[in-house]
Design an enzyme around this catalytic site. Structure first.
Site, PDB file in Angstrom:
ATOM      1  N   GLU A  98      38.186  45.032  41.760  1.00 10.08           N
ATOM      2  CA  GLU A  98      38.011  46.445  42.133  1.00 10.08           C
ATOM      3  C   GLU A  98      39.345  47.152  42.368  1.00 10.08           C
ATOM      4  OE1 GLU A  98      35.650  48.372  41.865  1.00 10.08           O
ATOM      5  OE2 GLU A  98      34.297  46.779  41.274  1.00 10.08           O
TER       6      GLU A  98
HETATM    7  C1  LIG Z   1      35.918  36.925  40.120  1.00 12.69           C
HETATM    8  C2  LIG Z   1      36.154  38.232  39.451  1.00 12.69           C
HETATM    9  C3  LIG Z   1      35.107  39.140  39.341  1.00 12.69           C
HETATM   10  C4  LIG Z   1      35.295  40.337  38.653  1.00 12.69           C
HETATM   11  N1  LIG Z   1      34.220  41.163  38.434  1.00 12.69           N
HETATM   12  C5  LIG Z   1      34.372  42.212  37.593  1.00 12.69           C
HETATM   13  C6  LIG Z   1      33.244  42.980  37.172  1.00 12.69           C
HETATM   14  O1  LIG Z   1      32.108  42.717  37.574  1.00 12.69           O
HETATM   15  N2  LIG Z   1      33.439  43.990  36.292  1.00 12.69           N
HETATM   16  C7  LIG Z   1      34.671  44.310  35.823  1.00 12.69           C
HETATM   17  O2  LIG Z   1      34.775  45.234  35.037  1.00 12.69           O
HETATM   18  N3  LIG Z   1      35.768  43.607  36.205  1.00 12.69           N
HETATM   19  C8  LIG Z   1      35.638  42.570  37.072  1.00 12.69           C
HETATM   20  N4  LIG Z   1      36.729  41.838  37.455  1.00 12.69           N
HETATM   21  C9  LIG Z   1      38.031  42.187  36.895  1.00 12.69           C
HETATM   22  C10 LIG Z   1      38.999  42.698  37.935  1.00 12.69           C
HETATM   23  O3  LIG Z   1      38.672  43.987  38.321  1.00 12.69           O
HETATM   24  C11 LIG Z   1      40.397  42.569  37.300  1.00 12.69           C
HETATM   25  O4  LIG Z   1      40.726  41.189  37.321  1.00 12.69           O
HETATM   26  C12 LIG Z   1      41.437  43.373  38.035  1.00 12.69           C
HETATM   27  O5  LIG Z   1      41.214  44.738  37.857  1.00 12.69           O
HETATM   28  C13 LIG Z   1      42.848  43.041  37.542  1.00 12.69           C
HETATM   29  O6  LIG Z   1      42.918  43.032  36.153  1.00 12.69           O
HETATM   30  P1  LIG Z   1      43.599  41.783  35.395  1.00 12.69           P
HETATM   31  O7  LIG Z   1      42.922  40.567  35.874  1.00 12.69           O
HETATM   32  O8  LIG Z   1      43.602  42.069  33.957  1.00 12.69           O
HETATM   33  O9  LIG Z   1      45.073  41.749  35.966  1.00 12.69           O
HETATM   34  P2  LIG Z   1      46.283  42.661  35.483  1.00 12.69           P
HETATM   35  O10 LIG Z   1      45.836  44.076  35.390  1.00 12.69           O
HETATM   36  O11 LIG Z   1      46.922  42.041  34.322  1.00 12.69           O
HETATM   37  O12 LIG Z   1      47.241  42.544  36.742  1.00 12.69           O
HETATM   38  C14 LIG Z   1      48.069  41.402  36.990  1.00 12.69           C
HETATM   39  C15 LIG Z   1      49.042  41.760  38.117  1.00 12.69           C
HETATM   40  O13 LIG Z   1      49.885  42.850  37.700  1.00 12.69           O
HETATM   41  C16 LIG Z   1      49.787  43.928  38.600  1.00 12.69           C
HETATM   42  N5  LIG Z   1      49.809  45.188  37.872  1.00 12.69           N
HETATM   43  C17 LIG Z   1      49.098  45.499  36.773  1.00 12.69           C
HETATM   44  N6  LIG Z   1      49.369  46.749  36.383  1.00 12.69           N
HETATM   45  C18 LIG Z   1      50.245  47.259  37.268  1.00 12.69           C
HETATM   46  C19 LIG Z   1      50.903  48.515  37.405  1.00 12.69           C
HETATM   47  N7  LIG Z   1      50.664  49.518  36.584  1.00 12.69           N
HETATM   48  N8  LIG Z   1      51.738  48.670  38.458  1.00 12.69           N
HETATM   49  C20 LIG Z   1      51.951  47.676  39.328  1.00 12.69           C
HETATM   50  N9  LIG Z   1      51.367  46.463  39.239  1.00 12.69           N
HETATM   51  C21 LIG Z   1      50.515  46.268  38.233  1.00 12.69           C
HETATM   52  C22 LIG Z   1      48.457  43.741  39.336  1.00 12.69           C
HETATM   53  O14 LIG Z   1      48.468  44.338  40.614  1.00 12.69           O
HETATM   54  C23 LIG Z   1      48.356  42.224  39.395  1.00 12.69           C
HETATM   55  O15 LIG Z   1      49.045  41.741  40.502  1.00 12.69           O
HETATM   56  C24 LIG Z   1      36.570  40.662  38.173  1.00 12.69           C
HETATM   57  C25 LIG Z   1      37.630  39.777  38.358  1.00 12.69           C
HETATM   58  C26 LIG Z   1      37.430  38.571  38.976  1.00 12.69           C
HETATM   59  C27 LIG Z   1      38.586  37.620  39.108  1.00 12.69           C
END
Ligand SMILES: Cc1cc2nc3c(=O)[nH]c(=O)nc-3n(C[C@H](O)[C@H](O)[C@H](O)COP(=O)(O)OP(=O)(O)OC[C@H]3O[C@@H](n4cnc5c(N)ncnc54)[C@H](O)[C@@H]3O)c2cc1C
Length: 597
Positions: A449
């Protein structure tokens, strides 16, 4: 026996003695309710959570869902618990009576859900996602979509998901690549992959209603080109009957650190595994207007962000209660002043350092509980206060606070869970005790989220500067009203108020300084630190509110006042160095080069 999930005494204090939720019944929307109905529904939630959700929490964790290439299998207790939940009607607790809801205040239904999150966060995710999905469709869907999908969701026959993330698009939803191709009959066909989708596949319900972000070919780039679609797992006929299998399939389950009872899925849309109407492509129905999908999705995301804060608070709370019980029962060591080695050992709660860990947990979890309930109350206010101006103010305050409501409990109630393990010593590190699972479950909350970092950017980059800084000004004014009351009370309350006023002034000054240079890269470089400092100031404010509400005699109130003192003496001062660092426009992180790592 006192519950080890949450403290009903504390909930009653926060809801009634502090937030005075009974006064909401003076508003037309809640006129049918009374303190009795609020108490009855809270009793029901506690009972169902205790009897049907808590008993399989550990089993849910030990036996995570499996996929044999055809079917996802969960332990049977999950479905049994969800069937009982469906019978309670709680799924529609805050919804309109016209759709069969109880029309309870949001703050009361949110308090009910805390019991389920504390009892079994894995199982409770299924109905919570369904509720968020149904609320979005009730707000933005056509009557046909509502009839076809929301009705069965409220009956417990269908469940819901939110499909935003993709393998290459997590924090950056602008990069969503799922494609929605318009068809002659007004429907769309979707093609793409969605990653991390919670509750994305299971056999718990007859159907799964996916809410999917996708782009219609030719849309503008970025978030302005995103639209929202309903994509059911099984197509539903005009008469509500289940029809063909839609072209959305499970590619695989993700195996997680915690939250193991909730399936987490990679879903493929439109790969032709099923061919509804003889054609590949997942059939989808547009919600609202094209290109406004992210704005609609925010309806669900904002609700989910308060839900994440609530889940974190609930996990922190149950861990605290369990470690408190353990500390009272575990004999170990003798008082430092005692010289007699043959004297019996004392329970570890007698040691000041253990009490430090318990007090820290108490201040985090009760502070977080106050924060999420306050947010729930603001949801009621933005919808039901008498004048538009009052509703707008409540909306602005909630909008400003949402990143804090999501992040603060996720950070500090996770820390509470870590302290709960520490209080248990070596036993806390084993699977025999519950606290290690709470920690693993809670570790998700700073990630999903919107990560901690993204919430920091939202707070500093958007919320405190929007409408010419009106959100921050309103927050400062609202805190100022509390400190004015505390100063009138005088004594210790006045001293706490003075400390808080200084911290708020400093936040306002530092915010202005960060933005004075008009350099967003520099201003936002340390946004997470800003989020943490503002979060601590906000929770200090809510501790002062609790201090003022806890004016009575007796152990409960003594405990509240001592926890407030702890927060002001030990926690609020952390913000000083954080705000100093921000004010110095520190460039250390910005200037660090990739090659230097
Ligand atoms: C158990 C679980 C349940 C989930 N459930 C859902 C769901 O039901 N529906 C859904 O749609 N998604 C879901 N998600 C996805 C979740 O919302 C994403 O994992 C989250 O938004 C982060 O995206 P990412 O994993 O691609 O990480 P990334 O976006 O790649 O981020 C990796 C790191 O980089 C940092 N970062 C990225 N971009 C920036 C920026 N612009 N500036 C500064 N820092 C940055 C982040 O803060 C993080 O620390 C779920 C995830 C998990 C693990």
């Amino acid at each position: 026996m006192r519950s080890l999930l949450l403290s009903r005494r504390d909930l009653d204090f926060l809801l009634h003695e502090w937030l005075q939720v009974e006064r909401l019944t003076e508003r037309p929307r809640y006129a049918e309710h009374s303190r009795d109905t609020f108490d009855a529904v809270l009793d029901l939630a506690e009972q169902v959570a205790t009897e049907h959700f808590a008993p399989h929490n550990k089993k849910n964790d030990e036996h995570e869902p499996t996929f044999d290439g055809e079917t996802v299998t969960l332990i049977p207790e999950v479905k049994q618990a969800l069937d009982v939940f469906a019978q309670t009607g709680l799924v529609a607790s805050s919804m309109d009576e016209s759709v069969g809801g109880m029309q309870l205040p949001h703050v009361v239904s949110g308090a009910c859900f805390l019991w389920f999150q504390a009892a079994n966060v894995g199982t409770s995710s299924y109905p919570f996602l369904t509720i968020g999905n149904a609320n979005l469709l009730l707000e933005h869907g056509t009557p046909e979509l509502v009839e076809r999908f929301v009705g069965p969701m409220l009956e417990g026959r269908f469940s819901g998901t939110m499909c935003l993330s993709e393998p290459q698009a997590g924090s950056s939803l602008a990069d969503v690549a799922t494609r929605a191709e318009p068809q002659d009959d007004g429907t769309y066909r979707l093609f793409g992959n969605k990653m991390w989708i919670s509750a994305g596949e299971h056999e718990l319900t007859d159907n799964i209603v996916h809410l999917v972000l996708a782009k219609i070919p030719g849309s503008p780039p970025g978030v302005k080109g995103i639209s929202l679609f309903v994509v059911p797992k099984v197509l539903v006929g005009d008469d509500g009957s289940l029809g063909e299998r839609n072209d959305v399939v499970l590619a695989g389950l993700n195996h997680k650190m915690g939250y193991r009872g909730t399936t987490n899925t990679l879903l493929n849309f439109g790969e032709g595994v099923h061919r509804p109407g003889g054609q590949a492509g997942a059939v989808g129905y547009l919600v609202g207007e094209p290109h406004r999908g992210l704005a609609y999705m925010f309806h669900m995301m904002n609700e989910a962000r308060i839900g994440v804060g609530s889940g974190a608070a609930a996990l922190g709370y149950t861990g605290y209660l369990k470690s408190l019980k353990y500390a009272r029962e575990r004999p170990q060591g003798r008082p430092l002043a005692g010289k007699d080695p043959s004297a019996p050992q004392v329970p570890i709660v007698e040691h000041a350092d253990v009490r430090r860990m318990l007090l820290a947990q108490k201040s985090y979890v009760e502070g977080a509980l106050a924060l999420v309930l306050y947010a729930g109350r603001l949801v009621d206010d933005e919808r039901t206060l008498p004048t538009q101006e009052e509703r707008d103010r409540a909306h602005l305050l909630l909008d400003t606070l949402t990143p804090v409501v999501k992040s603060w409990p996720s950070q500090w109630c996770l820390e509470a869970n870590s302290l709960a393990i520490q209080v248990h010593g070596g036993y806390g590190y084993t699977r025999e005790y519950d606290v290690e699972q709470h920690y693993r479950d809670n570790r998700l909350n700073p990630i999903h989220e919107g990560t901690h970092g993204i919430q920091g950017l939202d707070l500093l980059g958007r919320k405190v500067v929007m409408h010419g800084g009106a959100g921050l000004a309103l927050l400062a004014e609202t805190i100022g009203a509390t400190t004015a009351r505390a100063r009138e009370t005088g004594g210790e309350a006045g001293d706490l108020a003075a400390q808080l006023d200084t911290a708020v002034e400093r936040v306002v000054e530092v915010t202005a300084k960060l933005w004075a240079g008009m350099d967003p890269e520099l201003a936002l470089a340390n946004a997470s630190v800003y989020l943490e400092a503002v979060g601590h100031v906000v929770v200090a404010w809510l501790w002062l509110e609790q201090y003022l509400a806890a004016a009575g005699e007796g152990e409960f109130y003594e405990g509240k006042r001592q926890a407030a003192r702890y927060f002001f003496r030990w926690e609020l001062p952390r913000t000083g160095p954080q705000l100093d660092l921000l004010a110095s426009l520190d460039r250390t992180t910005l200037d660090m080069q990739d090659a230097w790592f």
